[in-house]
Enzyme design. Structure first.
Site, mmCIF file in Angstrom:
data_model
loop_
_atom_site.group_PDB
_atom_site.id
_atom_site.type_symbol
_atom_site.label_atom_id
_atom_site.label_comp_id
_atom_site.label_asym_id
_atom_site.label_seq_id
_atom_site.Cartn_x
_atom_site.Cartn_y
_atom_site.Cartn_z
ATOM 1 N N ASP A 391 0.848 -1.195 0.000
ATOM 2 C CA ASP A 391 0.000 0.000 0.000
ATOM 3 C C ASP A 391 0.884 1.245 0.000
ATOM 4 O OD1 ASP A 391 -2.295 1.530 0.115
ATOM 5 O OD2 ASP A 391 -3.201 0.333 1.710
ATOM 6 N N GLU A 394 2.963 5.152 -3.697
ATOM 7 C CA GLU A 394 3.203 6.362 -4.519
ATOM 8 C C GLU A 394 4.231 7.325 -3.918
ATOM 9 O OE1 GLU A 394 -0.379 6.824 -2.015
ATOM 10 O OE2 GLU A 394 0.166 5.382 -3.531
ATOM 11 N N ASP A 464 -7.915 4.255 -3.602
ATOM 12 C CA ASP A 464 -9.102 4.371 -2.750
ATOM 13 C C ASP A 464 -10.197 5.164 -3.463
ATOM 14 O OD1 ASP A 464 -7.582 3.036 -0.896
ATOM 15 O OD2 ASP A 464 -7.011 4.844 0.197
#
Length: 807
Positions: A391, A394, A464
């Site tokens: 997760d 980025e 998300d």
């Protein structure tokens, strides 16, 4: 006119030098280098005169190549010619035009620019390169973009990695060429009718690659040849995955698997989201130290005994009470900008009186990647965890300030390498696991990506995103454009992540009984059936099948039906995965990939091919309930809803009612309705009747599609009795691929291919000699051949060539 061969420099004012792999010259106060990386891939480097250009690409793994090409000089124009391409190079201004050998112009430059830039105290340049495209020419790629568009013409996009937009500075044209802009800093992509431009904040110079493939598959093959090929995933990755934010104990997650087994609904993977490590000060400790997970080894054993696989969440940041933080912090390997979570308290909103102290690690640093794996291996991999949910790759960068980009990394300023962070973070885990063991294939689910990441065993999800119809509609072109960058593995949170707007007034507090969410979830799941990973996930509303009722209920039955359809297609999907790895193909294919001569499909953003046989038309609009649009603050993770005058109750909605959907069938083929076997001509729009348990799904004429057994998990039964559905209309070929399903022995040649050919004229199916072998190979099997008209025959197969006549 002078024709030059060998290494030579001419005597004119505009001089150049030819080598075995390209040419170099000076023009308009800049140096220009043209380097061949193959006969169809050319690197262009431009930098200010008097300066040097030294760069080790993070994405490109191929070296420049010695190839045969000729150079012809005519006044100020250099003509470089290979067997397939012509480059017309203006030696005065450095501009280049790319033509086919027949003279068709593919693309031309319209100017370069270098502006001095202070990069955290280091002199550099802001760099720009522009091109001229044809007015009606569609282009595809650029990454995972939540703008709902397929062609990315007439766009102005700031490319900086974030939660739901993943950027790959690469596009390809329907004309059969691609451009990879090899820069990792914040970049503006701008397309107008006048020009198409990449403009990056910092670089030593212009650095891009032009590649010609002739068609979309060819361009992708060139891009992967340049930046890395796709390894095989285990078969179980292509089964169904259940997840939510989050399972709060080991008893809960094990019980979910048990319920699926009790219900006899197929399941292969389950995901443990964050905080199995404890509180936020222990963020991403990569260890099961929460008291709610007292015996992680037993949890793994319980899950494995039920023939399921576990993926766990790991992040790119660490809390101050973790061992990785202490070791990396002591060596200056942690960044200081704000990231998630901001507060040590888990309540919302964050209480900044108690900052978490969580910091992102320097994934550009090879020693930091070593440390990351050391703790991941010790705390998680050694227990037998099967895969990684990486997760925030980025990574999360909250309350951004311009000076944050001055942050020092191992490779220079964060600004200089910003967009390549996911490539480095994901690559670090892949490389280390491969070095540790070849017994288990690497599988990484990750939230961000960059060019070349396809080589690291990663499937990227779209972040998300909202639980809304608009968001669902956006996922289709987002996945298709990502595939067109050479990254074939894409998925999204089935049902959308933020679903809080659907909870109001529902006594079970789950929202899963809300028909508005039920309809959205089923349609999203039907779309997810035809992506490279079928994974249900989100917050606020649990997504397990039993939350939606019981067998016999319309919504429950629709979910089960498509999970079972996914499993029946595993032989087809796994064979496609081999075609992706071996032949540079793609799972999700915009219609323009296979039907580029039909201009009507060039910008269709709601239909696509899954493999080369299945035309998928997801239902992307609410038909039974009102659409509820959800606005999300991506940085802070909360949602708002636009109130409808009246929300329907379960009694108001009849999901068995028939509805209609418009479908465009591309020209160049005939199409069979998957559900009814009705045949339609291509090149027309039709209406298809559906209900909640069906979507428009068509099979291209000239297809062979294998179907596997009814199973509870991917490897429960051998593929010794497969159904082959043959769809006549033209000749067809298919290669059935099998191997040991979860190790790297296939890299040593331990696999089999069974070529199949349908002769449409003679109505004959030939199953050719089996190629290869592997441990546990099926020696004898049977195939049931079924035609749309109902003809059916069974044939035995022992590895030798057999034919069967179907009339």
């Amino acid at each position: 006119m002078i024709i030059i061969s060998g290494v030579k420099q001419n005597a004119n004012a505009q001089s150049y030098k030819k080598t075995d792999s390209g040419v170099g010259f000076s023009a308009d106060k800049m140096n220009v280098e043209v380097k061949f990386y193959g006969p169809h891939t050319i690197r262009i480097i431009k930098y200010p005169e008097g300066k040097s250009f030294v760069k080790n690409s993070l994405s490109v793994i191929k070296q420049e190549q010695k190839i045969k090409f000729s150079v012809t000089e005519n006044k100020d124009i250099l003509l470089l010619k290979t067997n397939d391409l012509q480059l017309f190079i203006n030696m005065k201004n450095g501009e280049i035009a790319y033509n086919t050998l027949s003279g068709k112009e593919l693309l031309k430059e319209t100017g370069s620019d270098f502006k001095p830039f202070n990069d955290a105290g280091n002199p550099a340049y802001s760099v720009t390169q522009s091109f001229q495209l044809e007015k009606e020419e569609p282009i595809y790629g650029l990454g995972i973009l939540q703008n709902g568009r397929l062609s990315q013409r007439n766009q102005d996009i700031r490319m900086v990695q974030n939660n739901t937009w993943d950027f790959v500075p690469f596009f390809q044209s329907v004309k059969g060429y691609g451009i990879f802009w090899d820069n990792y800093s914040p970049t503006q992509f701008t397309d107008t009718t006048q020009k198409t431009t990449f403009a990056s904040e910092v670089g030593e110079g212009v650095d891009y690659y032009f590649m010609y493939g002739g068609n979309a598959d060819g361009v992708i093959a060139e891009m992967r040849d340049l930046t890395g090929n796709v390894p095989m995933f285990p078969l179980w990755v292509y089964g169904y995955w259940q997840s939510k934010e989050r399972y709060k104990s080991q008893d809960e997650i094990v019980d979910v698997v048990k319920k699926y087994r009790d219900l006899k609904v197929p399941l292969d993977g389950i995901i443990q989201d964050w905080q199995y490590w404890g509180n936020n000060y222990q963020w991403n400790a990569m260890d099961f130290i929460s008291p709610d997970f007292p015996d992680a080894k037993r949890m793994l054993n319980d899950i494995h005994r039920m023939n399921a696989h576990l993926s766990v969440s790991v992040w790119s940041s660490f809390g101050p009470m973790t061992n990785p933080y202490r070791e990396m912090g002591s060596k200056g390997m942690l960044f200081n900008f704000k990231t998630w979570p901001e507060s040590g308290r888990e309540s919302w909103p964050p209480d900044m009186n108690y900052p978490s102290g969580v910091r992102v690690y320097d994934a550009y640093n090879p020693e930091a990647r070593d440390i990351y794996w050391k703790y991941l291996n010790k705390g998680v991999f050694s227990l037998g965890v099967d895969s990684w949910w990486m997760d925030s790759t980025e990574p999360d960068h909250l309350s951004q300030k311009p000076e944050d980009l001055d942050t020092k990394t191992y490779l220079g300023s964060f600004r200089k390498v910003r967009n390549a962070y996911p490539l480095m973070a994901v690559g670090g885990v892949y490389d280390h696991q491969r070095a540790t063991s070849n017994d288990k294939r690497v599988f990484i689910l990750t939230r961000s990506a960059f060019a070349g990441q396809q080589r690291y065993g990663a499937n990227t999800w779209s972040g998300d995103v909202n639980s809304s119809w608009e968001s669902l509609r956006n996922q289709v072109p987002a996945g298709l454009n990502f595939s067109m960058t050479g990254n074939p593995n894409f998925n999204s949170d089935i049902g959308g992540f933020f679903a809080g707007a659907y909870k109001k007034d529902w006594s079970d507090s789950s929202g899963s009984k809300n028909p508005m969410f039920q309809e959205l979830y089923v349609r999203w799941l039907q779309y997810g059936t035809f992506t490279s990973m079928m994974r249900s996930h989100g917050t606020d509303v649990p997504r397990e099948i039993y939350r939606f009722g019981k067998k016999g209920d319309a919504v429950y039955d629709a979910v089960e039906k498509f999970i079972r359809l996914r499993y029946s297609l595993l032989p087809y999907i796994y064979s496609i995965s081999w075609h992706v790895s071996k032949n540079q193909s793609s799972f999700m294919r915009p219609l323009a990939m296979d039907f580029s001569s039909d201009k009507k499909v060039w910008d269709i953003n709601h239909e696509y091919m899954f493999g080369k046989s299945l035309l998928v038309v997801p239902v992307l609009n609410a038909q039974y309930t009102p659409e509820k649009m959800v606005k999300t603050n991506e940085e802070n993770g909360w949602d708002k809803k636009e109130k409808n005058k009246k929300e329907p109750s379960a009694a108001d909605v009849d999901f068995t009612q028939n509805k209609t959907v418009k479908v465009y069938l591309p020209s160049g083929a005939e199409w069979y309705d998957y559900w009814t076997n009705t045949k339609h001509n291509g090149g027309q729009e039709i209406e298809k009747t559906v209900n909640i348990q069906s979507i428009p799904l068509y099979v291209k004429s000239g297809s062979i599609v294998p179907f596997g057994p009814d199973v509870q998990y991917a490897t429960e039964k051998k593929w010794d009795h497969l159904i082959l559905k043959v769809y006549p209309g033209s000749d067809a070929d298919f290669v059935l691929y099998e191997d040991e399903f979860d190790n790297y022995n296939y890299e040593k040649g331990n696999y089999t291919e069974i070529p199949m050919h349908w002769n449409d004229k003679s109505y004959t199916l030939t199953i050719d000699n089996r190629k290869g072998k592997y441990h546990g190979m099926i020696e004898k099997r049977s195939f049931v051949i079924i035609l749309p008209g109902g003809q059916q025959k069974t044939m035995a197969y022992s590895g030798g060539k057999v034919k069967i006549f179907m009339k």
